[in-house]
Enzyme design. Structure first.
Site, PDB file in Angstrom:
ATOM      1  N   SER A  62       9.465  -9.446  -4.805  1.00  0.00           N
ATOM      2  CA  SER A  62       9.906 -10.199  -5.976  1.00  0.00           C
ATOM      3  C   SER A  62       9.584 -11.687  -5.803  1.00  0.00           C
ATOM      4  O   SER A  62       8.456 -12.037  -5.498  1.00  0.00           O
ATOM      5  CB  SER A  62      11.402  -9.944  -6.216  1.00  0.00           C
ATOM      6  OG  SER A  62      11.821 -10.457  -7.451  1.00  0.00           O
ATOM      7  N   ASP A 290       9.179  -4.987 -10.346  1.00  0.00           N
ATOM      8  CA  ASP A 290       9.702  -5.732  -9.204  1.00  0.00           C
ATOM      9  C   ASP A 290       9.723  -4.927  -7.900  1.00  0.00           C
ATOM     10  O   ASP A 290      10.301  -3.848  -7.825  1.00  0.00           O
ATOM     11  CB  ASP A 290      11.136  -6.145  -9.562  1.00  0.00           C
ATOM     12  CG  ASP A 290      11.675  -7.242  -8.678  1.00  0.00           C
ATOM     13  OD1 ASP A 290      11.441  -7.193  -7.465  1.00  0.00           O
ATOM     14  OD2 ASP A 290      12.336  -8.148  -9.219  1.00  0.00           O
TER      15      ASP A 290
END
Length: 610
Positions: A62, A290
């Site tokens: 992320s 993500d």
């Protein structure tokens, strides 16, 4: 075999959404310390430790993955560091870490929330989104702008020498691959051999600095920054954006890789007897979200890469049997390899003492989602050594904020709303960047260290020629700890080393209540566009549009409904839907702002000016 002069380090950065500003601050200070230490050694100044640190792996999930990529590009050139004395000057745009995470794409007339609540990602451009489909709750086009601004044309400066960064540095970002890789487990049944099929969505994009651009059949995608076009530059940008595509909140990303980068990578092949994970004759395309969904703290993979690198060196110098038998030393007296984790949201807190048997679906459903995510991130292979008190293979820098010397409950300003808080206010991001620098300074000076009494050979080599007074310069008060990375600066006349200035406490920021309430109209407009376009998006070839004939028959309207009441009902339904949409967007915007205000207030970030 042990290199008696060098600590080998993997830097692993956890997911953080907008609190990537904290990770960026940590990295900025860490690089500044390494630069000054290297310069002091190059100048042959007295009292300078002579051992080495070599960063061999950069990794992240992320926001951490994005920061890892930005760092790999940033170190190709010299850049100024941003601190409390100069952050308001133009220097802040020259620092890729600060510019990417604090400045973002904001200016005086167009702040981040104004950009994230605009609708040009849905209805603004035929080239961007011809089907006007909703890809995320918030407009995330700004991420592409930042990635291209930072990565698109950076070229290595041959005058920049960073001996603490491996020439063949490895870099990876974790991603959640929505297409997945298929595996089969064979069973013998009464009907003959049958397979139980499963799909793995845990994925990564694995790069390696490689000036020649040669591929070594190992799954590591070669990259370099020798030209404005670079090598595999677009794939690097896509990997950075993919790992940060926070599910639903920010837009997913399509990633295209040559099949060999998957089929050849041992980190992706659970079953090594399976020849190929994907079709080797085609590029592998997937929609990614993500990386933190499945592996938010990828220190496990970082550890594996560090070990594999050492094994490869041993095999080259000795033989494969010795390499196979190699295990990294973890004891304080002999370790030479370690991971430094940067985690803005570490899982320190223990589970609540009280557990309630809540069976209603409104409770159980949310608990299930939490349980699924927690289970996805369990690193069972590492749990067996989790309680080894003498394991020096892992260190962590995590947020600690003090005010007047007293540790505060809330540390990260960007932590509001699960990490989205930093998008509401630039001051939050500035604070967290400065907190990252302050925490990094304290950490490398006091905690990223080895006791002199442990007689670690690398520490003995580094500090062995220093007298008692010189050693005391580096040791925290009343300890015998010697830092792995000496934190020094160089005097103006470049004749001696000095201690760096203290990174002071930085004012905890606040956000205007009036500003937050003023966002409600923009939120309503955004939610209205989302609701109106939520069903748009075409499947290639029209797949999935056929109607089951039984459903078609039983749902067919009667003659009366079609010819008499139809127009009236149709008008009424349209009206009801219109009213429902209006009420829905208004309610959603109101509830969202209420939750923002409540969370900001709980964290002490709210300025009640209305």
């Amino acid at each position: 075999m042990t290199d008696q002069k060098t600590f080998r380090i993997g830097l692993s950065m956890a997911g953080a959404v907008s609190a990537g500003a904290y990770t960026a601050g940590v990295m900025d200070y860490l690089l500044e310390a390494l630069e000054n230490w290297q310069k002091a050694k190059d100048l042959n100044l007295p009292g300078v430790p002579r051992h080495n640190v070599l960063v061999e792996v950069l990794s992240g999930a992320s926001a951490g993955g994005m920061t890892a990529v930005i760092t790999a590009a940033a170190v190709q050139k010299d850049f100024p560091h941003v601190n409390q004395q100069n952050y308001l000057s133009g220097v802040n745009k020259e620092n890729p870490l600060f510019d990417s995470w604090v400045n973002l794409t904001e200016d005086e007339k167009n702040d981040m929330m104004n950009q994230m609540l605009s609708n040009d990602d849905i209805v603004g451009s035929e080239s961007i989104n011809p089907d006007k489909e909703v890809r995320s709750i918030f407009n995330s086009l700004f991420i592409e702008k930042i990635a291209r601004r930072t990565l698109d044309s950076i070229v290595k400066d041959p005058k920049t020498k960073r001996s603490y960064i491996a020439d063949n540095l490895e870099l990876f970002t974790t991603i959640t691959n929505l297409r997945g890789f298929n595996y089969e487990l064979q069973f013998i049944t009464a009907l003959g051999p049958r397979q139980d099929r499963m799909t793995m969505h845990k994925d990564l994009v694995h790069f390696q600095l490689n000036p020649l651009g040669t591929y070594n059949n190992d799954g590591k995608i070669p990259i370099h920054f020798l030209t404005p076009e670079g090598l595999n530059r677009q794939l690097l940008i896509d990997a950075a954006i993919s790992t940060g595509a926070f599910p639903v909140g920010l837009s997913p990303r399509v990633l295209v890789r040559e099949a060999k980068y998957i089929n050849d990578n041992p980190l992706l092949k659970i079953n090594h007897s399976k020849s190929n994970l994907v079709d080797p004759t085609k590029d592998y395309n997937t929609v990614c979200v993500d990386g933190g969904v499945i592996n938010n703290e990828p220190y496990d993979l970082t550890e594996t890469l560090l070990m594999n690198r050492r094994k490869a060196e041993i095999e080259k110098e000795k033989d494969s049997a010795t390499a196979t038998a190699y295990k990294p030393a973890t004891n304080v007296s002999d370790f030479d390899t370690t991971i430094l984790m940067i985690d803005p949201f570490p899982n320190y807190d223990e589970s609540p003492a009280d557990y309630f048997n809540l069976q209603a679906i409104k409770f159980a459903s949310t608990q299930l989602l939490g349980a699924m995510r927690q289970q996805l991130m369990v690193k069972s292979d590492l749990l067996e050594k989790a309680y080894d008190d003498y394991d020096y293979s892992r260190f962590m820098i995590a947020p600690i904020r003090t005010s007047g010397g007293v540790t505060q409950k809330e540390s990260i300003a960007c932590g509001a709303l699960g990490g989205f808080g930093g998008f509401f206010n630039r001051d939050f991001r500035v604070h967290d960047f400065m907190l990252g620098r302050r925490n990094c300074q304290r950490f490398i000076q006091c905690y990223f260290s080895v006791p002199e009494s442990a007689k670690n050979p690398i520490i003995q080599h580094g500090y062995g020629d220093l007298d008692k007074d010189s050693l005391q310069f580096f040791m925290p008060e009343k300890t015998d700890l010697l830092p792995i990375i000496p934190d020094i600066r160089i005097s103006d006349d470049q004749t001696q080393i000095i201690k760096p200035a203290l990174e002071d406490e930085f004012r905890y920021p606040s956000i205007s209540l009036k500003y937050l309430i003023g966002l409600e109209d923009k939120l309503q407009a955004r939610f209205e566009t989302v609701i109106n376009n939520i069903t748009k998006g075409n499947v290639p070839g029209g797949a999935g549009k056929s109607v089951n004939p039984i459903i078609q028959r039983i749902r067919r309207k009667s003659w009366f409904a079609r010819n008499i009441s139809g127009p009236v009902v149709g008008f009424t339904v349209d009206k009801v839907i219109s009213i429902g949409k209006k009420a829905g967007k208004n309610m959603a915007a109101e509830k969202f702002i209420d939750s923002v205000i409540a969370d900001m207030d709980k964290r002490g970030l709210l300025k009640q000016d209305c």
